[in-house]
Design a protein around this motif. Structure first.
Motif, PDB file in Angstrom:
ATOM      1  N   GLU A 174       0.828  -1.208   0.000  1.00  0.00           N
ATOM      2  CA  GLU A 174       0.000   0.000   0.000  1.00  0.00           C
ATOM      3  C   GLU A 174       0.862   1.258   0.000  1.00  0.00           C
ATOM      4  O   GLU A 174       2.003   1.249   0.471  1.00  0.00           O
ATOM      5  CB  GLU A 174      -0.899  -0.008   1.240  1.00  0.00           C
ATOM      6  CG  GLU A 174      -1.976   1.077   1.239  1.00  0.00           C
ATOM      7  CD  GLU A 174      -2.708   1.187   2.562  1.00  0.00           C
ATOM      8  OE1 GLU A 174      -3.550   2.092   2.686  1.00  0.00           O
ATOM      9  OE2 GLU A 174      -2.426   0.397   3.479  1.00  0.00           O
ATOM     10  N   GLY A 175       0.285   2.379  -0.469  1.00  0.00           N
ATOM     11  CA  GLY A 175       1.020   3.630  -0.534  1.00  0.00           C
ATOM     12  C   GLY A 175       0.477   4.740   0.327  1.00  0.00           C
ATOM     13  O   GLY A 175       0.941   5.893   0.212  1.00  0.00           O
ATOM     14  N   GLU A 176      -0.496   4.451   1.211  1.00  0.00           N
ATOM     15  CA  GLU A 176      -1.064   5.533   2.026  1.00  0.00           C
ATOM     16  C   GLU A 176      -1.491   5.052   3.410  1.00  0.00           C
ATOM     17  O   GLU A 176      -2.382   5.623   4.024  1.00  0.00           O
ATOM     18  CB  GLU A 176      -2.257   6.167   1.301  1.00  0.00           C
ATOM     19  CG  GLU A 176      -3.360   5.166   0.968  1.00  0.00           C
ATOM     20  CD  GLU A 176      -4.509   5.781   0.183  1.00  0.00           C
ATOM     21  OE1 GLU A 176      -4.365   6.910  -0.322  1.00  0.00           O
ATOM     22  OE2 GLU A 176      -5.558   5.128   0.102  1.00  0.00           O
ATOM     23  N   GLU A 177      -0.829   4.037   3.938  1.00  0.00           N
ATOM     24  CA  GLU A 177      -1.199   3.545   5.258  1.00  0.00           C
ATOM     25  C   GLU A 177      -0.996   4.615   6.321  1.00  0.00           C
ATOM     26  O   GLU A 177      -1.760   4.696   7.284  1.00  0.00           O
ATOM     27  CB  GLU A 177      -0.368   2.301   5.597  1.00  0.00           C
ATOM     28  CG  GLU A 177      -0.889   1.518   6.807  1.00  0.00           C
ATOM     29  CD  GLU A 177      -0.377   2.022   8.135  1.00  0.00           C
ATOM     30  OE1 GLU A 177      -0.958   1.647   9.181  1.00  0.00           O
ATOM     31  OE2 GLU A 177       0.613   2.787   8.152  1.00  0.00           O
ATOM     32  N   GLU A 178       0.028   5.435   6.153  1.00  0.00           N
ATOM     33  CA  GLU A 178       0.297   6.479   7.134  1.00  0.00           C
ATOM     34  C   GLU A 178      -0.615   7.695   6.965  1.00  0.00           C
ATOM     35  O   GLU A 178      -0.536   8.637   7.744  1.00  0.00           O
ATOM     36  CB  GLU A 178       1.767   6.928   7.051  1.00  0.00           C
ATOM     37  CG  GLU A 178       2.783   5.820   7.293  1.00  0.00           C
ATOM     38  CD  GLU A 178       2.788   5.273   8.716  1.00  0.00           C
ATOM     39  OE1 GLU A 178       1.899   5.647   9.504  1.00  0.00           O
ATOM     40  OE2 GLU A 178       3.691   4.479   9.033  1.00  0.00           O
TER      41      GLU A 178
END
Length: 474
Positions: A174-178
């Motif tokens: 994933e690229g937007e967990e944070e």
């Protein structure tokens, strides 16, 4: 005499396990070098940061997965956020379908990272990976680019040892967990056929200590929102009206203080305790791991780990107000704060938000006006530990670490796990990771212990071998 394997567990062929160990040993320097290259990419997914870095990171991860040579498909994909207003950050997916009735495992991690904060708070540059002793320092070195590389390294070692295997492997990086995984649910729906699996490994947690592996079985949920507090139509001179007019800072301080009892326990009616049993963990260990200053007392009641794993917590993580350098003699008409709550496993996140909102509205001093904005909620999670995948994971970890894993709770949240459960109700979900108590994820001087990293990688590779040896999918 060799003992038979426990019910529900298999043993990978001895030759394969030995070959995997050799492959991990031989490939580990290259794996660490690849991790360092990922850490150099400042892939912060927050809106205020350049999204080009997240795109660059996604492409680097995709190249690493293509380089394993095992996948039929490796692509970078995006999905719309829940309200459809925009696309989420780029994620990487890869797929190798199962053959001959073998099970499929989905490997999850995330390639985006937290903002670094102030450079002055770091002992080494946050995006210049630096090895000091057994630890690799840098933002994302542990959370969660090491999770990405644990998957890549495990696949490399397993493929080298097993040859032409039949196990199905899907990967979702994933690229937007944070940044709250805002497109996660849509991404799962749009890629369901590609990501469907019998077991899912979420490599985004930690271990008990440097020598003891852990399986995370309990995660708190999350409720976060911006709270605006207004008391005046415009700013006024504090000398001329102070003492008669309540400014927003006064109202905010008085209001926020009502969220906690005198001992620091959460004082919001309706937030519950999960009542989980916890292992021994003393105040000295808390002080060492959390950096609690001498003379500063812990907060809350109950065992220390119950306060972290099982009870709710509320933190104010940001305040929008003039800084000291720009402070004038002014009554502030409004302030804005970021409220971050962690909720116990077993409590619904929307129910928890309603309880916190009701508390704040009931306790607003001086008739202060409250506005709630940018609400994010994530459900807590409890793992069913009775399934075959947990048994295989325990056995693989014990083989890799030379010590039986422990089951732990985590005070942090991984809200998207509830969405994985909803989309793939038949899959067994395993929450593992590469961090240790000294990793300082989300903090300055984040680091990864390379010995822990290697053992975690080996454990995952042995787990893949065990699934291959199981035969037919459950």
């Amino acid at each position: 005499m060799t003992q038979p394997p426990p019910t529900g567990s298999t043993i990978a062929p001895t030759e394969t396990a030995a070959a995997i160990r050799s492959a991990v040993d031989a490939g580990f320097p290259a794996t660490v070098a690849d991790l360092a290259r990922l850490v150099r990419i400042p892939s912060v997914s927050w809106p205020a940061f350049d999204p080009a870095h997240v795109a660059e990171s996604a492409e680097a991860v995709a190249e690493l997965l293509r380089g394993t040579g095992v996948f039929e498909l490796v692509e970078i994909r995006r999905a719309a956020v829940e309200d459809g207003s925009e696309l989420g950050q780029p994620a990487v997916v890869a797929s190798r379908p199962a053959r001959n009735g073998r099970p499929t495992v989905l490997l999850y991690a995330h390639h985006d990272v937290q903002p670094p904060g102030k450079d002055d708070d770091w002992d080494t540059p946050p995006f210049e990976p630096t090895q000091r002793g057994d630890r690799l320092h840098g933002r994302g070195a542990a959370d969660d680019k090491a999770g990405v590389m644990a998957h890549v390294g495990a696949i490399r070692a397993f493929a080298e040892a097993a040859g032409d295997f039949d196990l199905g492997i899907a990967v979702f990086i994933e690229g937007e967990e944070e940044w709250a995984s805002r497109s996660f649910a849509n991404f799962l729906r749009e890629n369901r056929d590609l990501l469907a699996a019998d077991a899912i490994i979420v490599a985004d947690s930690g271990n008990w200590d440097l020598e003891t592996p852990a399986i995370t079985v309990a995660l708190r949920g999350a409720v976060a929102f911006n709270l605006r507090i207004d008391t005046l139509a415009h700013a006024s001179h504090s000398g001329m009206y102070g003492g008669a007019v309540p400014d927003a800072m006064l109202a905010g301080i008085r209001l926020l203080d009502t969220l906690w009892d005198a001992d620091g326990s959460v004082a919001v009616e309706g937030l519950r305790d999960a009542g989980l049993e916890t292992p021994a963990y003393d105040e000295a260990q808390l002080r060492a791991e959390a950096g609690l200053l001498d003379g500063v007392a812990p907060i809350g009641t109950g065992t220390i780990l119950s306060r972290i794993w099982s009870q709710p917590a509320i933190t104010i993580t940001g305040i929008d107000a003039p800084d000291v350098a720009n402070a004038s003699n002014t009554l502030l008409p409004g302030i804005r704060v970021r409220v971050s709550a962690r909720i116990a496993p077993g409590q619904d996140a929307d129910e928890a938000f309603a309880a916190v909102r009701a508390h704040l509205e009931a306790n607003a001093p001086f008739g202060a006006k409250l506005t709630f904005e940018d609400v994010d909620t994530g459900q807590p999670f409890l793992v069913d530990t009775s399934g075959w995948a947990v048994a295989e994971t325990r056995a693989a970890m014990a083989e890799a670490w030379g010590r039986e894993p422990v089951e732990i709770g985590v005070g942090g949240s991984i809200p998207f796990i509830a969405e994985l459960v909803e989309e793939f109700p038949g899959a067994q979900i395993l929450v593992t990771g590469v961090e240790d108590p000294e990793s300082k994820a989300h903090s300055p001087n984040e680091s990864l212990h390379l010995g822990v990293f290697k053992r975690a990688l080996l454990g995952e590779a042995l787990f893949l071998a065990r699934l291959e040896a199981r035969g037919d999918a459950p």
